[in-house]
Design a protein around this motif. Structure first.
Motif, PDB file in Angstrom:
ATOM      1  N   ASP A  26      38.090  29.816  -1.048  1.00  0.00           N
ATOM      2  CA  ASP A  26      37.378  30.865  -0.309  1.00  0.00           C
ATOM      3  C   ASP A  26      36.055  30.324   0.239  1.00  0.00           C
ATOM      4  OD1 ASP A  26      36.815  33.312   0.826  1.00  0.00           O
ATOM      5  OD2 ASP A  26      35.995  34.185  -1.021  1.00  0.00           O
ATOM      6  N   LEU A  27      36.152  29.300   1.101  1.00  0.00           N
ATOM      7  CA  LEU A  27      34.972  28.626   1.641  1.00  0.00           C
ATOM      8  C   LEU A  27      34.734  29.018   3.093  1.00  0.00           C
ATOM      9  CD1 LEU A  27      35.778  24.999   0.388  1.00  0.00           C
ATOM     10  CD2 LEU A  27      34.388  26.739  -0.776  1.00  0.00           C
ATOM     11  N   LEU A  28      33.534  28.743   3.563  1.00  0.00           N
ATOM     12  CA  LEU A  28      33.224  28.839   4.983  1.00  0.00           C
ATOM     13  C   LEU A  28      33.640  27.543   5.668  1.00  0.00           C
ATOM     14  CD1 LEU A  28      31.755  30.359   7.352  1.00  0.00           C
ATOM     15  CD2 LEU A  28      29.699  29.088   6.692  1.00  0.00           C
ATOM     16  N   ASN A  30      35.324  27.737   9.375  1.00  0.00           N
ATOM     17  CA  ASN A  30      34.844  28.562  10.480  1.00  0.00           C
ATOM     18  C   ASN A  30      33.435  28.205  10.947  1.00  0.00           C
ATOM     19  OD1 ASN A  30      37.198  30.218  10.532  1.00  0.00           O
ATOM     20  ND2 ASN A  30      36.458  31.244   8.682  1.00  0.00           N
ATOM     21  N   GLY A  31      32.967  27.016  10.636  1.00  0.00           N
ATOM     22  CA  GLY A  31      31.643  26.614  11.093  1.00  0.00           C
ATOM     23  C   GLY A  31      31.635  26.333  12.587  1.00  0.00           C
ATOM     24  N   ASN A  73      31.134  24.562   1.462  1.00  0.00           N
ATOM     25  CA  ASN A  73      30.104  25.457   1.986  1.00  0.00           C
ATOM     26  C   ASN A  73      30.570  26.912   1.980  1.00  0.00           C
ATOM     27  OD1 ASN A  73      28.018  23.426   3.393  1.00  0.00           O
ATOM     28  ND2 ASN A  73      30.100  22.661   3.655  1.00  0.00           N
ATOM     29  N   ARG A  74      29.671  27.793   1.539  1.00  0.00           N
ATOM     30  CA  ARG A  74      29.934  29.232   1.540  1.00  0.00           C
ATOM     31  C   ARG A  74      28.807  29.944   2.291  1.00  0.00           C
ATOM     32  NH1 ARG A  74      31.843  31.972  -3.641  1.00  0.00           N
ATOM     33  NH2 ARG A  74      33.919  32.171  -2.709  1.00  0.00           N
ATOM     34  N   GLY A  75      29.107  31.139   2.811  1.00  0.00           N
ATOM     35  CA  GLY A  75      28.167  31.863   3.646  1.00  0.00           C
ATOM     36  C   GLY A  75      27.239  32.783   2.875  1.00  0.00           C
ATOM     37  N   PRO A  76      26.246  33.387   3.579  1.00  0.00           N
ATOM     38  CA  PRO A  76      25.261  34.277   2.942  1.00  0.00           C
ATOM     39  C   PRO A  76      25.901  35.496   2.282  1.00  0.00           C
ATOM     40  CG  PRO A  76      24.583  33.695   5.162  1.00  0.00           C
ATOM     41  CD  PRO A  76      25.984  33.214   5.011  1.00  0.00           C
TER      42      PRO A  76
END
Length: 380
Positions: free
Chosen positions: A28-30, A52-53, A131-134
């Motif tokens: 479940d990453l960005l 999705n970066g 990397n994960r989002g805010p």
């Protein structure tokens, strides 16, 4: 499935992006980012990412923000196989004051990262970043356990991959990023040899309205534009001793091509890409990134052009896009979920960089990018 995909990618049976995309879903990453650095030169030897970066943000990281990323040095300092979880080292107060987080990572949609050094041999370090989002949390305990298992096998897969792939054949990070950008981009050397063109850039060359491909070299359709283009490239100082006498190498040049009406003019932004400043992501030679823009009177704000032309941060680019849409400071603050004072401060910085003092003047500059604007090096 993820582990099997890592080994399949190492053998060349599938793309690394597909294997990493499976990890993005499983954890479940960005973004999932795998790359190797030559520690002696700082050059990126290979780089793959999935998720999705935004590609524009990745280009800005290569261009500038890798230099101030506080996470990379921390991962490199750890032993092989030990994870770094950013929230254990950088608290909210650090994030609120750090320019890397405030100018690049948060505006680009990122927040949390877990990283591991998979290999550190013969001055080459291989790093895997998760990397994960805010809107997410740091990697939870269950995710850490899965990532640790994935990382063990990924390290073995990377050793197989590196043995079977020469450095010369390694994918260049910069070109992979530019391939994902919708903006036309062409890379040329000082002699105008075309080193790379993404799909939109190739369409511009093939259309031959103002610039074209002449047997592998970028040429101007209008002969009178040739001198201007040569001088602009010389001004960038891409090759040793090539700068015009007494001049200091410039980072960018704006150029207008064509003798027709202003509405039909083609503008070029030329930006110098130097290996030491871009992690060697575009190879070992300095190149010019050429961004063509057809001025037709429509307001079309391109974040990549904005950032490259005026040295804007991702946050400032977002402000500029909002201003171009006619949004007020209050509207921008609400959309971006920041305070009015933050927007005002960023707008003030944006005005200073572009060389304007009012929003109406900014809109006027944006409507004619990349040529217009108060730049001391515009070529008419």
């Amino acid at each position: 499935m993820v582990i099997a995909a890592f080994y399949a990618a190492a053998r060349g049976e599938i793309e690394w992006g597909h294997a990493l995309d499976l990890a993005v879903t499983a954890l479940d990453l960005l973004v999932s980012h795998l790359f190797a650095i030559d520690l002696s030169s700082g050059e990126v030897l290979f780089s793959f990412e999935a998720g999705n970066g935004p590609a524009e943000a990745m280009f800005e990281y290569i261009r500038h923000y890798h230099r101030i990323d506080p996470r990379t040095g921390l991962v490199l300092s750890l032993p092989v196989g030990q994870w770094m979880h950013c929230h254990e080292h950088f608290d909210d107060a650090f994030v609120a004051a750090d320019p890397f987080y405030q100018e690049w990572l948060l505006p680009a949609g990122g927040r949390w990262v877990s990283g591991i050094k998979l290999e550190d041999e013969a001055s080459v370090a291989v790093i895997w970043g998760l990397n994960r989002g805010p809107g997410q949390s740091p990697l939870p305990e269950e995710g850490r356990q899965r990532a640790d298992r994935f990382g063990h096998h990924l390290a073995q897969a990377i050793r197989l991959y590196r043995r079977s792939r020469s450095r010369v054949a390694a994918i260049r990070l910069g070109e992979a990023v530019l391939d994902r950008i919708p903006t036309p981009v062409i890379l040329v050397d000082e002699q105008r040899a075309i080193r790379f063109a993404n799909a939109p850039g190739r369409r511009v060359l093939d259309a031959a309205d103002s610039i074209c491909d002449r047997h592998g070299y970028m040429g101007c359709v209008n002969p009178s534009d040739e001198v201007q283009l040569n001088l602009a490239l010389r001004a960038l100082g891409l090759a040793e001793g090539s700068v015009l006498a007494g001049a200091t190498p410039e980072d960018r040049r704006f150029l207008r091509l064509g003798e027709g009406a202003e509405a039909a003019a083609t503008h070029l932004l030329l930006y110098a890409i130097r290996p030491k400043e871009t992690l060697g992501a575009f190879g070992g030679s300095a190149l010019a990134m050429v961004v063509p823009h057809r001025s037709d009177g429509r307001l079309c704000v391109d974040p990549l052009v904005l950032a490259t032309a005026y040295g804007l941060t991702p946050a400032e680019c977002q402000i500029a896009v909002c201003v171009a849409k006619g949004m007020s400071i209050e509207d921008i603050a609400e959309v971006r979920q920041v305070s009015r004072s933050t927007v005002t401060s960023q707008l003030k910085s944006l005005f200073a960089k572009v060389g304007v003092s009012r929003q109406a003047e900014l809109v006027s500059v944006l409507s004619t990018l990349p040529f217009e604007g108060n730049t001391p090096h515009a070529v008419a």
